[in-house]
Each structure stands twice: as C-alpha cells, then as structure tokens.
Design a protein around this motif. Structure first.
Motif, PDB file in Angstrom:
ATOM      1  N   ILE A  30     -15.256  -1.431  20.532  1.00 46.44           N
ATOM      2  CA  ILE A  30     -13.891  -1.924  20.751  1.00 46.44           C
ATOM      3  C   ILE A  30     -13.939  -3.339  21.339  1.00 46.44           C
ATOM      4  CG2 ILE A  30     -11.822  -1.611  22.199  1.00 46.44           C
ATOM      5  CD1 ILE A  30     -12.094   1.410  21.705  1.00 46.44           C
TER       6      ILE A  30
ATOM      7  N   THR B  35     -21.181   8.736  22.575  1.00 46.80           N
ATOM      8  CA  THR B  35     -20.326   8.176  21.522  1.00 46.80           C
ATOM      9  C   THR B  35     -19.223   7.317  22.146  1.00 46.80           C
ATOM     10  OG1 THR B  35     -20.711  10.222  20.348  1.00 46.80           O
ATOM     11  CG2 THR B  35     -19.041   8.780  19.421  1.00 46.80           C
ATOM     12  N   GLN B  36     -18.689   7.798  23.274  1.00 48.25           N
ATOM     13  CA  GLN B  36     -17.628   7.038  23.942  1.00 48.25           C
ATOM     14  C   GLN B  36     -18.134   5.671  24.397  1.00 48.25           C
ATOM     15  OE1 GLN B  36     -15.833   9.380  27.050  1.00 48.25           O
ATOM     16  NE2 GLN B  36     -15.115  10.891  25.581  1.00 48.25           N
ATOM     17  N   LYS B  37     -19.385   5.655  24.889  1.00 48.20           N
ATOM     18  CA  LYS B  37     -19.963   4.371  25.325  1.00 48.20           C
ATOM     19  C   LYS B  37     -20.099   3.428  24.140  1.00 48.20           C
ATOM     20  CE  LYS B  37     -22.691   5.255  29.440  1.00 48.20           C
ATOM     21  NZ  LYS B  37     -24.053   5.504  29.926  1.00 48.20           N
TER      22      LYS B  37
ATOM     23  N   TYR C  87      -2.269  -8.641   4.733  1.00 48.99           N
ATOM     24  CA  TYR C  87      -1.261  -8.240   3.745  1.00 48.99           C
ATOM     25  C   TYR C  87       0.148  -8.568   4.256  1.00 48.99           C
ATOM     26  CZ  TYR C  87       1.505  -4.931   0.941  1.00 48.99           C
ATOM     27  OH  TYR C  87       2.439  -4.348   0.136  1.00 48.99           O
ATOM     28  N   GLN C  88       0.893  -9.239   3.426  1.00 48.09           N
ATOM     29  CA  GLN C  88       2.285  -9.627   3.678  1.00 48.09           C
ATOM     30  C   GLN C  88       2.465 -10.626   4.815  1.00 48.09           C
ATOM     31  OE1 GLN C  88       4.829  -6.144   3.775  1.00 48.09           O
ATOM     32  NE2 GLN C  88       5.056  -6.275   1.575  1.00 48.09           N
TER      33      GLN C  88
ATOM     34  N   PRO D 221      -5.816  -5.185   4.270  1.00 48.17           N
ATOM     35  CA  PRO D 221      -4.646  -4.359   3.948  1.00 48.17           C
ATOM     36  C   PRO D 221      -3.637  -4.269   5.113  1.00 48.17           C
ATOM     37  CG  PRO D 221      -6.624  -3.001   4.121  1.00 48.17           C
ATOM     38  CD  PRO D 221      -7.045  -4.405   4.335  1.00 48.17           C
TER      39      PRO D 221
ATOM     40  N   LEU E  49      -9.723   6.590  17.795  1.00 47.43           N
ATOM     41  CA  LEU E  49      -9.551   5.743  18.975  1.00 47.43           C
ATOM     42  C   LEU E  49      -9.329   6.575  20.238  1.00 47.43           C
ATOM     43  CD1 LEU E  49      -9.350   2.644  19.561  1.00 47.43           C
ATOM     44  CD2 LEU E  49      -6.899   2.971  19.629  1.00 47.43           C
TER      45      LEU E  49
ATOM     46  N   ARG F 184     -10.062   9.680  20.686  1.00 52.25           N
ATOM     47  CA  ARG F 184     -11.243  10.522  20.947  1.00 52.25           C
ATOM     48  C   ARG F 184     -12.290   9.684  21.682  1.00 52.25           C
ATOM     49  NH1 ARG F 184     -13.450  14.013  22.659  1.00 52.25           N
ATOM     50  NH2 ARG F 184     -14.790  15.589  21.726  1.00 52.25           N
ATOM     51  N   VAL F 185     -12.414   8.416  21.278  1.00 50.25           N
ATOM     52  CA  VAL F 185     -13.378   7.513  21.916  1.00 50.25           C
ATOM     53  C   VAL F 185     -12.964   7.226  23.362  1.00 50.25           C
ATOM     54  CG1 VAL F 185     -14.137   5.094  21.900  1.00 50.25           C
ATOM     55  CG2 VAL F 185     -14.288   6.434  19.826  1.00 50.25           C
ATOM     56  N   LEU F 186     -11.660   7.108  23.581  1.00 52.63           N
ATOM     57  CA  LEU F 186     -11.180   6.815  24.936  1.00 52.63           C
ATOM     58  C   LEU F 186     -11.457   7.956  25.918  1.00 52.63           C
ATOM     59  CD1 LEU F 186      -7.762   5.084  24.279  1.00 52.63           C
ATOM     60  CD2 LEU F 186      -9.792   4.037  25.224  1.00 52.63           C
ATOM     61  N   GLY F 187     -11.605   9.156  25.396  1.00 54.67           N
ATOM     62  CA  GLY F 187     -11.889  10.295  26.265  1.00 54.67           C
ATOM     63  C   GLY F 187     -10.627  11.055  26.610  1.00 54.67           C
TER      64      GLY F 187
ATOM     65  N   MET G  16       0.846  -1.210   0.000  1.00 56.72           N
ATOM     66  CA  MET G  16       0.000   0.000   0.000  1.00 56.72           C
ATOM     67  C   MET G  16       0.879   1.257   0.000  1.00 56.72           C
ATOM     68  SD  MET G  16      -2.854   1.227   2.741  1.00 56.72           S
ATOM     69  CE  MET G  16      -3.818  -0.240   2.909  1.00 56.72           C
TER      70      MET G  16
ATOM     71  N   GLY H 175     -18.470   3.590  21.369  1.00 58.53           N
ATOM     72  CA  GLY H 175     -17.096   3.260  20.947  1.00 58.53           C
ATOM     73  C   GLY H 175     -16.497   2.163  21.797  1.00 58.53           C
TER      74      GLY H 175
END
Lengths: 150, 166
Positions: free
Chosen positions: B37, B29-31, B74-75, B166, A17, A19-22, A1, B33
C-alpha cells in the motif's frame, strides 16, 4: 466498462484491502474512521456509477454487489478453508488472567482495549478477573470471567 | 520460523477453533500488504496513475514542443499541448486511432478548418504573423488500454503513446 464487472472489481478490491488492514481496523472505529468511511463511500460511488446515473445502472450494480456477496457467502459455507481465509478465526488474547503479549502485539490489541470490553460487558475491575479474552472473527473482544464457569 | 516460536501457544478449554498458523500467515500477509500500500501510494504520487513525474512526457523537435501525459484514466480529461516558436499557420494531424480511443472535448484556440485526409484528421490554425504559438487539445479517454500514434505538426512527426487505466 460494464457495471457488473465494475461492481465485482470494486467488491474484490475492498475485500482484499480490508482483509489486509486486519480485523481490528473496523472494530475500533473512531469518529474519524467514520468520516474516512464516508469519504471512501463517496470515492467508490463515482467509480461505480461513472457518468451513468440511470436507475438501470444502479439496479445492475446493486445486483452485482449483492450477487458477489451471496456467492462468497455460499462458498464460505461450503469450503471451510475459504471461510477461514476470508473471515479469519478467533484468537485468544488472555489466558487465565495472563496477557499473551506477542499475540496482542501482532493483532494490534492493547490491554486497555481488553479491559474496556471487560468493564463494559462484565463490570470487571482487574485483568486477573479475566479467564479468557478472545478476539472474535468480527473484530470484537469477548470476555470470559473466572466466575462464569466456576 | 521465528514467528511460530514467539507467538504463545495456549492449551484452552474453550470450544473454539483457533488456527494459529493461519493467524501467523495472516499477520505476515498484512505486513506485506501494508508495504505494498505504501509503495502504491508513493508510485501514485509520482504519477504512475497519471499527473506526475512518471507520466509527464515532452518531445522537442525543431521549434515545436509537445507535452502530454503517458498514463491516463478512463473518462478523465487530459490535454496535449503544442508550443511552437517562429511559425505561421499550424497544421496538426491527429491519427484516426486516437479518435477511436478519445473524445475531443475541445481545442484551444478553435481551429479554422478540420479535414479528414487518409488516416488523419487535419486541424488548421491560421496565424496572421510568425511567432510563438500554443495550442491545446483536450481529450477524454473513452476506452481503457494502450494507444500509440504519430501526430504531425507542420509535417513533423511526433510519436506518442499512452496507457489508459480502466
């Protein structure tokens, strides 16, 4: 790539990431957090460079990372909404000595954290000496004591 | 909304722009997110990005079994293992589109012969006696995307497909 696309993809992924963690996540860094950051750096380096260890590749990557950061910086300066979205806004946690419990809980801040900032920056002993405590955009806590304005 | 009611409103004298609505949206949004995760971690552990239950594939056909991974990176090197029972010489035909996507890192055991024939590269492994056999193709993904092809082992077709991240 292509290294430029790789650099931009990694930058955006880390941006989302973290931003999500706070914002408290990096402000309250412990020794283990530093170790974790080193591991993240090491893992990212492999993905960024791939099997191309040439100077050209690293220069392209550095240019891409700085470039994206520069673009975001400019956009944040121009569009206030984007700035707020990416950097957040300050949050008041103590109002005239009274802890705002719900705000503190949601922001992941303890009373101890606020008192630590109060002791370190102003040598305050009690919570009721704090007029305002504000969780700043960079994740630090700023303290405004009662005697500072009166 | 409940969150709007529970978060304390402050009438302050500070020169700062506190956007409470944005904070509330950010916490939500954090919750989401955090949940994403966790889901991603579980799926990754199960093999969504390779090496796990979701990725492992096995095809068994008349004394020949093929084991391979569906999700690749990838690779990253992966192997395709052919196990044969009660067979003599082995002829493995690799579709050319695989060689466009993969680099053949090594083949164990080494084939006695390799020939290009039509849309295939045919590897021949000679055997002294009939019996159980095992050969592995170690391939390294060179291009991201999906790849599909029909391998042939002693004239038996094995449809295989992969997705390369990728």
């Amino acid at each position: 790539m292509n290294p430029i696309i790789r650099g931009i993809a990694i930058y955006l992924f880390l941006l989302v990431l973290f931003r999500v963690l706070g914002k408290r996540s990096l402000a309250e860094t412990t020794t283990f957090d530093f170790v974790l950051l080193l591991i993240i750096g090491e893992a990212t380096q492999q993905a960024l460079l791939g099997d191309d260890f040439s100077m050209t590749n690293s220069l392209m990557l550095i240019t891409a990372l700085i470039g994206v950061d520069m673009v975001f910086g400019t956009l944040k300066g121009r569009f206030q909404k984007l700035d707020k979205l990416l950097e957040g806004t300050p949050l008041i946690l103590i109002d005239h000595g009274k802890p705002l419990k719900e705000r503190m809980r949601k922001a992941g801040v303890e009373e101890d954290d606020i008192m630590e900032a109060a002791r370190l920056n102003h040598g305050l002993e009690q919570l009721d000496q704090v007029k305002y405590a504000v969780l700043e955009r960079n994740g630090s806590i700023s303290i405004i004591p009662f005697n500072s304005s009166s | 909304m409940q969150a709007d009611n529970t978060v304390e409103k402050v009438d302050h004298s500070l020169t700062l722009e506190e956007d409470l609505k944005l904070h509330i949206r950010g916490w939500k949004t954090q919750k989401i997110g955090a949940v994403l995760i966790l889901i991603l971690m579980i799926l990754a552990a199960l093999g969504l990005f390779g090496e796990g239950l979701l990725s492992a594939r096995k095809i068994v056909k008349e004394g020949v079994s093929v084991e391979y991974e569906y999700f690749l990176r990838y690779q990253k090197e992966m192997d395709i293992a052919f196990r044969l029972s009660d067979q003599g010489d082995i002829r493995v035909a690799v579709p050319l589109q695989y060689l466009d996507r993969f680099k053949v890192a090594r083949i164990v055991p080494e084939p006695n012969e390799s020939v290009i024939s039509g849309d295939y590269v045919i590897y021949t492994f000679r055997a002294e006696k009939k019996g159980k056999k095992l050969c592995r193709f170690y391939l390294q993904a060179q291009k991201p995307g999906s790849v599909k092809g029909s391998w042939k082992v002693n004239q038996q077709h094995f449809e295989m497909s992969h997705f390369i991240y990728p």
